[in-house]
Write an enzyme that holds these catalytic residues in place. Structure first.
Site, PDB file in Angstrom:
ATOM      1  N   LYS A   1      81.058  -0.387 -39.001  1.00 61.57           N
ATOM      2  CA  LYS A   1      80.778  -1.186 -40.200  1.00 61.57           C
ATOM      3  C   LYS A   1      81.917  -1.037 -41.210  1.00 61.57           C
ATOM      4  CE  LYS A   1      75.775  -1.046 -39.553  1.00 61.57           C
ATOM      5  NZ  LYS A   1      74.450  -0.540 -39.935  1.00 61.57           N
TER       6      LYS A   1
ATOM      7  N   GLN B   1      72.080   4.038 -43.670  1.00 65.65           N
ATOM      8  CA  GLN B   1      71.916   3.930 -42.219  1.00 65.65           C
ATOM      9  C   GLN B   1      70.639   4.625 -41.765  1.00 65.65           C
ATOM     10  OE1 GLN B   1      73.857   2.054 -40.273  1.00 65.65           O
ATOM     11  NE2 GLN B   1      72.781   2.578 -38.395  1.00 65.65           N
TER      12      GLN B   1
ATOM     13  N   ASP C   1      70.905  -5.082 -46.384  1.00 63.25           N
ATOM     14  CA  ASP C   1      70.145  -4.947 -45.134  1.00 63.25           C
ATOM     15  C   ASP C   1      68.892  -5.822 -45.141  1.00 63.25           C
ATOM     16  OD1 ASP C   1      71.024  -3.366 -42.997  1.00 63.25           O
ATOM     17  OD2 ASP C   1      70.702  -1.508 -44.127  1.00 63.25           O
TER      18      ASP C   1
END
Ligand code: GUN
Length: 282
Positions: free
Chosen positions: A52, A96, A119
């Site tokens: 990422k 994460q 997200d």
């Protein structure tokens, strides 16, 4: 059978986003910024986070990586997220998952303001998705929709079967397909008659997390099959939920693993981050 090239599609999208990121920088005098928080040392998470960050930098975004030890306290983790929430250089925040045991993931995610929730996990963004009112959508299901769109695969009136009901993939995937006028069935580990239901799918989305779970006898001739699985075999090789060899003889479109949905997830993260940055200009 048409192989859906997620890797190539994601590269094209990342190039488009690099143009938007440069335009944002020109207007605002700063780069679109993504903060990535990795807690603990889950090996898969470490790889995802590295990818990422690399993708951010390649597209001209700025990344802020924060690594916390697995035994960090809830208060310390929360303090970091609150600091990032208030930081004007940070347009998107990603924590994460999964988090190490002992941390309250819901409470940490709730500290991310909806406008920085790249997200799409916040209650506000999930609520908007459920009501088909826009908002930021989770990257993996958004990447699947983008693949269907770019391959001109229609969804309206078609029977989409989603296998998996996670908050990250299955549930938002079902809502996106419903918003795109598909007739949606969601299956999971307690579903009775799974094989028969899958066989009725015009579009079959596998998000189970079990290698080769979807076999050829579960797929209708000519179905579109999207493999969201990211398991690892004994040698650490990435493998999907679909028995690729066998299903490629039945499906009309099929995504490979690797090189299918995975690269799209990262491209959608960049897209959500650039969009979050652009919103600050309005
Ligand atoms: N873990 C697995 N997939 C994801 C994702 O899309 N976002 C975050 N934050 N964690 C994940």
């Amino acid at each position: 059978m048409t192989l859906i090239d997620g890797k190539g599609t994601a590269a094209a999208i990342r190039a488009e986003l690099a143009v938007r990121a440069a335009a944002f920088e020109q207007k605002s005098g700063k780069k679109a910024g993504l903060a990535v928080v990795l807690i603990g040392n889950n090996p898969a998470s470490q790889i995802y986070v590295r990818n990422k960050i690399k993708a951010c930098e390649e597209a001209g975004l700025r990344s802020f990586a924060h690594y916390l030890p697995a035994d960090v306290s809830q208060e310390e983790a929360l303090a970091l997220i609150c600091k990032l929430a208030a930081d004007g250089d940070v347009h998107g925040i990603l924590v994460q998952l999964p988090l190490p045991r002992g941390l309250d993931a819901a409470a940490l995610l709730a500290a991310i303001p909806a406008e920085k929730d790249v997200d799409g996990f916040s209650a506000e963004n999930i609520g908007k998705l459920a009501k088909n009112e826009g908002g930021t959508v989770a990257c993996t299901p958004l990447g699947v929709m983008e693949l269907l769109h770019r391959y001109r695969i229609p969804t309206a009136g078609r029977h989409a079967v989603v296998v998996g009901r996670s908050n990250i993939v299955g549930k938002p995937m079902a809502m996106l397909l419903l918003n795109a006028d598909a007739t949606v069935t969601v299956c999971h580990s307690k579903t009775v008659g799974l094989k028969e239901i899958c066989k009725e799918a015009d579009i079959l989305i596998a998000a189970v997390g079990k290698p080769k779970f979807i076999t050829a006898d579960m797929v209708k001739e000519g179905a579109v099959v999207i493999d969201v699985g990211t398991s690892r075999d004994e040698e650490g090789k990435l493998c999907g939920d679909v028995d690729f060899e066998a299903v490629s003889g039945v499906a009309s479109y099929l995504t490979p693993v690797p090189g299918g949905v995975g690269p799209m997830t990262i491209a959608m993260l960049l897209k959500n981050t650039v969009a979050a940055a652009e919103r600050t200009l309005k």
